[in-house]
Design a protein around this motif. Structure first.
Motif, PDB file in Angstrom:
ATOM      1  N   THR A  22     -11.028   7.663   4.628  1.00 58.76           N
ATOM      2  CA  THR A  22     -10.756   7.089   5.952  1.00 58.76           C
ATOM      3  C   THR A  22     -10.053   5.742   5.855  1.00 58.76           C
ATOM      4  OG1 THR A  22     -12.957   6.126   5.910  1.00 58.76           O
ATOM      5  CG2 THR A  22     -12.723   8.222   7.056  1.00 58.76           C
ATOM      6  N   GLY A  23      -9.782   5.274   4.626  1.00 60.57           N
ATOM      7  CA  GLY A  23      -9.144   3.972   4.452  1.00 60.57           C
ATOM      8  C   GLY A  23      -7.628   4.060   4.575  1.00 60.57           C
ATOM      9  N   ALA A  24      -6.983   2.893   4.604  1.00 63.33           N
ATOM     10  CA  ALA A  24      -5.528   2.830   4.783  1.00 63.33           C
ATOM     11  C   ALA A  24      -4.816   3.635   3.687  1.00 63.33           C
ATOM     12  CB  ALA A  24      -5.066   1.376   4.752  1.00 63.33           C
ATOM     13  N   ILE A  25      -5.210   3.440   2.451  1.00 57.79           N
ATOM     14  CA  ILE A  25      -4.564   4.144   1.338  1.00 57.79           C
ATOM     15  C   ILE A  25      -5.075   5.581   1.260  1.00 57.79           C
ATOM     16  CG2 ILE A  25      -4.266   4.166  -1.190  1.00 57.79           C
ATOM     17  CD1 ILE A  25      -4.502   1.082  -1.105  1.00 57.79           C
ATOM     18  N   VAL A  75      -8.089   4.020  -7.954  1.00 56.80           N
ATOM     19  CA  VAL A  75      -7.083   3.082  -7.438  1.00 56.80           C
ATOM     20  C   VAL A  75      -7.749   1.789  -6.974  1.00 56.80           C
ATOM     21  CG1 VAL A  75      -5.170   2.866  -5.771  1.00 56.80           C
ATOM     22  CG2 VAL A  75      -5.772   5.103  -6.661  1.00 56.80           C
ATOM     23  N   ARG A  93      -9.736  -1.693  -6.550  1.00 60.02           N
ATOM     24  CA  ARG A  93      -9.936  -2.945  -7.280  1.00 60.02           C
ATOM     25  C   ARG A  93     -10.858  -3.809  -6.460  1.00 60.02           C
ATOM     26  NH1 ARG A  93      -8.776  -0.261 -10.361  1.00 60.02           N
ATOM     27  NH2 ARG A  93      -7.147  -0.204 -11.919  1.00 60.02           N
ATOM     28  N   CYS A 128       1.330  -2.270  -5.903  1.00 66.53           N
ATOM     29  CA  CYS A 128       1.527  -3.098  -4.693  1.00 66.53           C
ATOM     30  C   CYS A 128       2.463  -4.267  -4.990  1.00 66.53           C
ATOM     31  CB  CYS A 128       0.192  -3.578  -4.137  1.00 66.53           C
ATOM     32  SG  CYS A 128      -0.939  -4.249  -5.342  1.00 66.53           S
ATOM     33  N   LYS A 143      -3.241  -0.697   9.079  1.00 63.10           N
ATOM     34  CA  LYS A 143      -4.049   0.324   8.391  1.00 63.10           C
ATOM     35  C   LYS A 143      -3.525   1.746   8.593  1.00 63.10           C
ATOM     36  CE  LYS A 143      -7.290  -2.503   6.791  1.00 63.10           C
ATOM     37  NZ  LYS A 143      -7.787  -2.553   5.427  1.00 63.10           N
ATOM     38  N   ASP A 179       0.807  -1.222   0.000  1.00 69.79           N
ATOM     39  CA  ASP A 179       0.000   0.000   0.000  1.00 69.79           C
ATOM     40  C   ASP A 179       0.847   1.282   0.000  1.00 69.79           C
ATOM     41  OD1 ASP A 179      -2.246  -1.529  -0.030  1.00 69.79           O
ATOM     42  OD2 ASP A 179      -2.911  -1.060   2.000  1.00 69.79           O
ATOM     43  N   VAL A 182     -10.519   5.499  -3.768  1.00 67.10           N
ATOM     44  CA  VAL A 182      -9.828   4.290  -3.305  1.00 67.10           C
ATOM     45  C   VAL A 182     -10.618   3.623  -2.184  1.00 67.10           C
ATOM     46  CG1 VAL A 182      -8.227   5.620  -1.806  1.00 67.10           C
ATOM     47  CG2 VAL A 182      -7.564   3.352  -2.647  1.00 67.10           C
ATOM     48  N   THR A 183     -11.901   3.319  -2.481  1.00 67.48           N
ATOM     49  CA  THR A 183     -12.694   2.633  -1.454  1.00 67.48           C
ATOM     50  C   THR A 183     -12.563   1.118  -1.633  1.00 67.48           C
ATOM     51  OG1 THR A 183     -14.790   2.235  -2.588  1.00 67.48           O
ATOM     52  CG2 THR A 183     -14.424   4.479  -1.745  1.00 67.48           C
ATOM     53  N   SER A 184     -13.047   0.399  -0.627  1.00 68.14           N
ATOM     54  CA  SER A 184     -13.112  -1.054  -0.766  1.00 68.14           C
ATOM     55  C   SER A 184     -14.558  -1.484  -1.034  1.00 68.14           C
ATOM     56  CB  SER A 184     -12.545  -1.728   0.474  1.00 68.14           C
ATOM     57  OG  SER A 184     -13.218  -1.257   1.622  1.00 68.14           O
ATOM     58  N   ALA A 185     -15.346  -0.597  -1.633  1.00 73.57           N
ATOM     59  CA  ALA A 185     -16.711  -0.962  -2.019  1.00 73.57           C
ATOM     60  C   ALA A 185     -16.635  -2.073  -3.066  1.00 73.57           C
ATOM     61  CB  ALA A 185     -17.435   0.253  -2.602  1.00 73.57           C
ATOM     62  N   THR A 210       1.625   2.034  -3.519  1.00 63.95           N
ATOM     63  CA  THR A 210       0.346   2.349  -4.186  1.00 63.95           C
ATOM     64  C   THR A 210      -0.017   3.811  -3.933  1.00 63.95           C
ATOM     65  OG1 THR A 210      -0.417   0.070  -3.926  1.00 63.95           O
ATOM     66  CG2 THR A 210      -2.118   1.738  -4.265  1.00 63.95           C
ATOM     67  N   ARG A 255     -17.627   7.626   4.825  1.00 61.95           N
ATOM     68  CA  ARG A 255     -18.951   7.265   5.351  1.00 61.95           C
ATOM     69  C   ARG A 255     -19.116   7.655   6.809  1.00 61.95           C
ATOM     70  NH1 ARG A 255     -19.516   1.031   3.642  1.00 61.95           N
ATOM     71  NH2 ARG A 255     -17.616   0.891   4.899  1.00 61.95           N
ATOM     72  N   ARG A 256     -17.974   7.864   7.512  1.00 69.27           N
ATOM     73  CA  ARG A 256     -18.045   8.105   8.962  1.00 69.27           C
ATOM     74  C   ARG A 256     -17.454   9.475   9.289  1.00 69.27           C
ATOM     75  NH1 ARG A 256     -14.515   4.628  11.365  1.00 69.27           N
ATOM     76  NH2 ARG A 256     -13.466   4.330   9.372  1.00 69.27           N
TER      77      ARG A 256
HETATM   78  N1  LIG Z   1      -4.164  -0.518  -7.552  1.00 67.51           N
HETATM   79  C1  LIG Z   1      -3.379  -1.074  -6.635  1.00 67.51           C
HETATM   80  O1  LIG Z   1      -2.173  -1.320  -6.857  1.00 67.51           O
HETATM   81  C2  LIG Z   1      -3.975  -1.372  -5.265  1.00 67.51           C
HETATM   82  C3  LIG Z   1      -3.147  -1.784  -4.224  1.00 67.51           C
HETATM   83  C4  LIG Z   1      -3.707  -2.037  -2.972  1.00 67.51           C
HETATM   84  C5  LIG Z   1      -5.082  -1.882  -2.784  1.00 67.51           C
HETATM   85  N2  LIG Z   1      -5.861  -1.493  -3.817  1.00 67.51           N
HETATM   86  C6  LIG Z   1      -7.318  -1.286  -3.648  1.00 67.51           C
HETATM   87  O2  LIG Z   1      -7.524  -0.110  -2.879  1.00 67.51           O
HETATM   88  C7  LIG Z   1      -8.807  -0.172  -2.256  1.00 67.51           C
HETATM   89  C8  LIG Z   1      -8.731   0.312  -0.806  1.00 67.51           C
HETATM   90  O3  LIG Z   1      -7.775  -0.411  -0.058  1.00 67.51           O
HETATM   91  P1  LIG Z   1      -7.467  -0.030   1.480  1.00 67.51           P
HETATM   92  O4  LIG Z   1      -6.428  -0.984   1.916  1.00 67.51           O
HETATM   93  O5  LIG Z   1      -7.247   1.432   1.610  1.00 67.51           O
HETATM   94  O6  LIG Z   1      -8.872  -0.438   2.157  1.00 67.51           O
HETATM   95  P2  LIG Z   1      -9.455  -0.002   3.583  1.00 67.51           P
HETATM   96  O7  LIG Z   1      -8.393   0.388   4.531  1.00 67.51           O
HETATM   97  O8  LIG Z   1     -10.381  -1.093   3.983  1.00 67.51           O
HETATM   98  O9  LIG Z   1     -10.287   1.337   3.271  1.00 67.51           O
HETATM   99  C9  LIG Z   1     -11.419   1.267   2.458  1.00 67.51           C
HETATM  100  C10 LIG Z   1     -12.143   2.607   2.425  1.00 67.51           C
HETATM  101  O10 LIG Z   1     -13.306   2.421   1.600  1.00 67.51           O
HETATM  102  C11 LIG Z   1     -14.462   2.861   2.322  1.00 67.51           C
HETATM  103  N3  LIG Z   1     -15.608   2.044   1.877  1.00 67.51           N
HETATM  104  C12 LIG Z   1     -15.780   0.718   2.017  1.00 67.51           C
HETATM  105  N4  LIG Z   1     -16.942   0.339   1.457  1.00 67.51           N
HETATM  106  C13 LIG Z   1     -17.525   1.465   0.953  1.00 67.51           C
HETATM  107  C14 LIG Z   1     -18.747   1.736   0.270  1.00 67.51           C
HETATM  108  N5  LIG Z   1     -19.612   0.753  -0.019  1.00 67.51           N
HETATM  109  N6  LIG Z   1     -18.986   3.022  -0.109  1.00 67.51           N
HETATM  110  C15 LIG Z   1     -18.107   4.024   0.169  1.00 67.51           C
HETATM  111  N7  LIG Z   1     -16.937   3.825   0.825  1.00 67.51           N
HETATM  112  C16 LIG Z   1     -16.660   2.559   1.214  1.00 67.51           C
HETATM  113  C17 LIG Z   1     -14.106   2.630   3.783  1.00 67.51           C
HETATM  114  O11 LIG Z   1     -14.937   3.440   4.588  1.00 67.51           O
HETATM  115  P3  LIG Z   1     -15.096   3.177   6.164  1.00 67.51           P
HETATM  116  O12 LIG Z   1     -13.830   3.746   6.768  1.00 67.51           O
HETATM  117  O13 LIG Z   1     -16.309   3.896   6.540  1.00 67.51           O
HETATM  118  O14 LIG Z   1     -15.208   1.685   6.342  1.00 67.51           O
HETATM  119  C18 LIG Z   1     -12.647   3.094   3.772  1.00 67.51           C
HETATM  120  O15 LIG Z   1     -12.570   4.497   3.747  1.00 67.51           O
HETATM  121  C19 LIG Z   1      -9.287  -1.617  -2.466  1.00 67.51           C
HETATM  122  O16 LIG Z   1     -10.204  -1.610  -3.536  1.00 67.51           O
HETATM  123  C20 LIG Z   1      -8.032  -2.362  -2.867  1.00 67.51           C
HETATM  124  O17 LIG Z   1      -8.305  -3.503  -3.680  1.00 67.51           O
HETATM  125  C21 LIG Z   1      -5.335  -1.218  -5.045  1.00 67.51           C
END
Ligand SMILES: NC(=O)c1ccc[n+]([C@@H]2O[C@H](COP(=O)([O-])OP(=O)(O)OC[C@H]3O[C@@H](n4cnc5c(N)ncnc54)[C@H](OP(=O)(O)O)[C@@H]3O)[C@@H](O)[C@H]2O)c1
Length: 372
Positions: free
Chosen positions: A170-173, A251, A253, A298, A318, A137, A229-232, A140, A193-194
């Motif tokens: 609010t997510g890790a990335i 970003v 996936r 990544c 995270k 991450d 960059v959500t995990s939706a 990324t 969302r929060r």
């Molecule tokens: N392209 C690349 O090289 C690469 C590399 C790594 C990861 N990724 C992708 O990056 C994304 C995020 O990864 P992360 O590690 O940052 O995930 P994460 O820490 O779980 O954060 C996800 C974020 O998405 C929000 N979210 C989840 N479901 C949602 C919905 N239905 N509507 C709106 N917001 C929503 C979460 O909100 P809350 O805080 O409210 O839960 C949080 O802010 C994933 O899709 C992952 O596959 C891509």
């Protein structure tokens, strides 16, 4: 089977998983992917062990000339499956893939896409394996911000003049991307969302940008540049959310931006975040959907750590610091990784396409009104 590595050989393994289940399963099992329905594949995949996909060869550091060998391993779960199963069940499958990687002789393991999103973002997995783990991450984050910045400049929207939205802030990335963007952007809108979690991220955003928060996706229509960059597990950005001339770096996936945006909005630029050019004549031995020689950021982080000989848990959990994103950016650049050209909905983006989007945006913005 692949030869056992020498003791001092630099090696890595990287875990991927299906996203578009029928298409991706067909890449490994053409017959099963064709005859089984999505529901059947999802059901059977719960009982399927991790799958060895390929050996990766040819990666060569631009600075030291050292080569690195690796392996791709698949965890046969889709994002909706990973979200719906108890994290413990997903951890067990990821750890099984990690043990396979250890058996092959890998010295570091990268967790691709949703295998890094589940639960605590790699901490439990790292505790259960002997080999070090990284989610990838940090790099990324670096690559996503760079892609947004460069695409913005090409569209005439330099970061310092732009209103920028981060969706999934609010997510890790997302939260570290927000922190970096706050240093240079004109305005920054944090979308999540929060509300409480958004306030906490806002506190971390120190810089020249005026920062606001929002829990409504509609707020992104004010933005010139959007990093999403959500995990939706379903698309969340629709054609009406974007103003003419907007640049979106997706970003996530699976992706956050609806395919309808490609079909209906020829006045916005959507690019995929996170595609990187790998140094050396790399052969991944498996088609994971990118053009030859290109990797996910990544994946590139995992490879760069192996080239650097940094066999330690690198990005896990995270909370990712800006310093760590900067450090892996420096390491990867030194070994010859760089942002690959832009792609949009799996097709390359040409300079001419960008010029055409700019022209249409300049016309449409005159009569544009937000849909809300
Ligand atoms: N392209 C690349 O090289 C690469 C590399 C790594 C990861 N990724 C992708 O990056 C994304 C995020 O990864 P992360 O590690 O940052 O995930 P994460 O820490 O779980 O954060 C996800 C974020 O998405 C929000 N979210 C989840 N479901 C949602 C919905 N239905 N509507 C709106 N917001 C929503 C979460 O909100 P809350 O805080 O409210 O839960 C949080 O802010 C994933 O899709 C992952 O596959 C891509």
């Amino acid at each position: 089977m692949t030869p056992t590595p020498q003791a001092d050989e630099d090696t890595f393994a990287f875990i991927i998983h299906p996203i578009d289940i029928k298409r991706d399963v067909q890449r490994k099992y053409p017959f099963l992917g064709r005859v089984l329905s999505e529901g059947q594949i999802s059901f059977f995949s719960r009982f399927w062990p991790p799958v060895y996909l390929s050996e990766v060869t040819g990666i060569t550091s631009a600075s030291t000339g050292r080569t690195v060998r690796g392996w791709l391993i698949s965890v046969p779960y889709t994002p909706p499956t990973m979200i719906s199963l108890p994290p413990e069940e997903v951890y067990r499958k990821i750890v099984a893939a990690g043990l396979k990687a250890e058996g092959l002789g890998a010295r570091i393991l990268g967790l691709g896409a949703f295998t890094s999103v589940v639960g605590d973002g790699g901490i439990t997995v790292a505790q259960r394996l002997k080999l070090p783990v990284t989610t990838g991450d940090s790099y990324t984050i670096t690559v996503a911000v760079q892609a947004l910045r460069e695409a913005g400049e090409m569209m005439g929207k330099p970061l310092h003049n732009a209103t920028v939205a981060v969706v999934g802030a609010t997510g890790a990335i997302g939260k570290t991307c927000a922190e970096i963007l706050a240093r240079d952007a004109g305005e920054l809108i944090l979308v999540g969302r929060r509300e409480d979690a958004l306030h906490a991220v806002k506190e971390r955003c120190k810089g020249r940008a005026k920062v606001s928060i929002s829990t409504r996706i509609n707020s992104i229509y004010a933005a010139d540049l959007v990093l999403t960059v959500t995990s939706a597990v379903h698309e969340i950005i629709e054609p009406q959310h974007l103003k003419p001339g907007a640049v979106v770096c997706d970003v996530a996936r699976p992706r956050d931006v609806s395919k309808l945006v490609a079909a209906q909005r020829d006045d916005v630029l959507v690019i995929e975040g996170g595609m990187v050019e790998v140094p050396g004549p790399v052969d991944f031995g498996f088609n994971f959907g990118f053009p030859p020689g290109k990797a996910y950021a990544c994946m590139a982080e995992t490879i760069a750590l192996a080239l650097e000989g940094r066999y330690e848990d690198y990005t896990i959990g995270k909370d990712i610091s800006v310093a760590q994103a900067d450090e892996i950016g420096e390491i990867a650049t030194r070994h010859g990784f760089k942002l690959a050209g832009f792609r949009s909905f799996e097709k390359p983006v040409s300079e001419q396409h960008i010029a055409e989007v700019r022209e249409r945006a300049a016309i449409n913005i005159k009569h544009w009104r937000p849909a809300y």
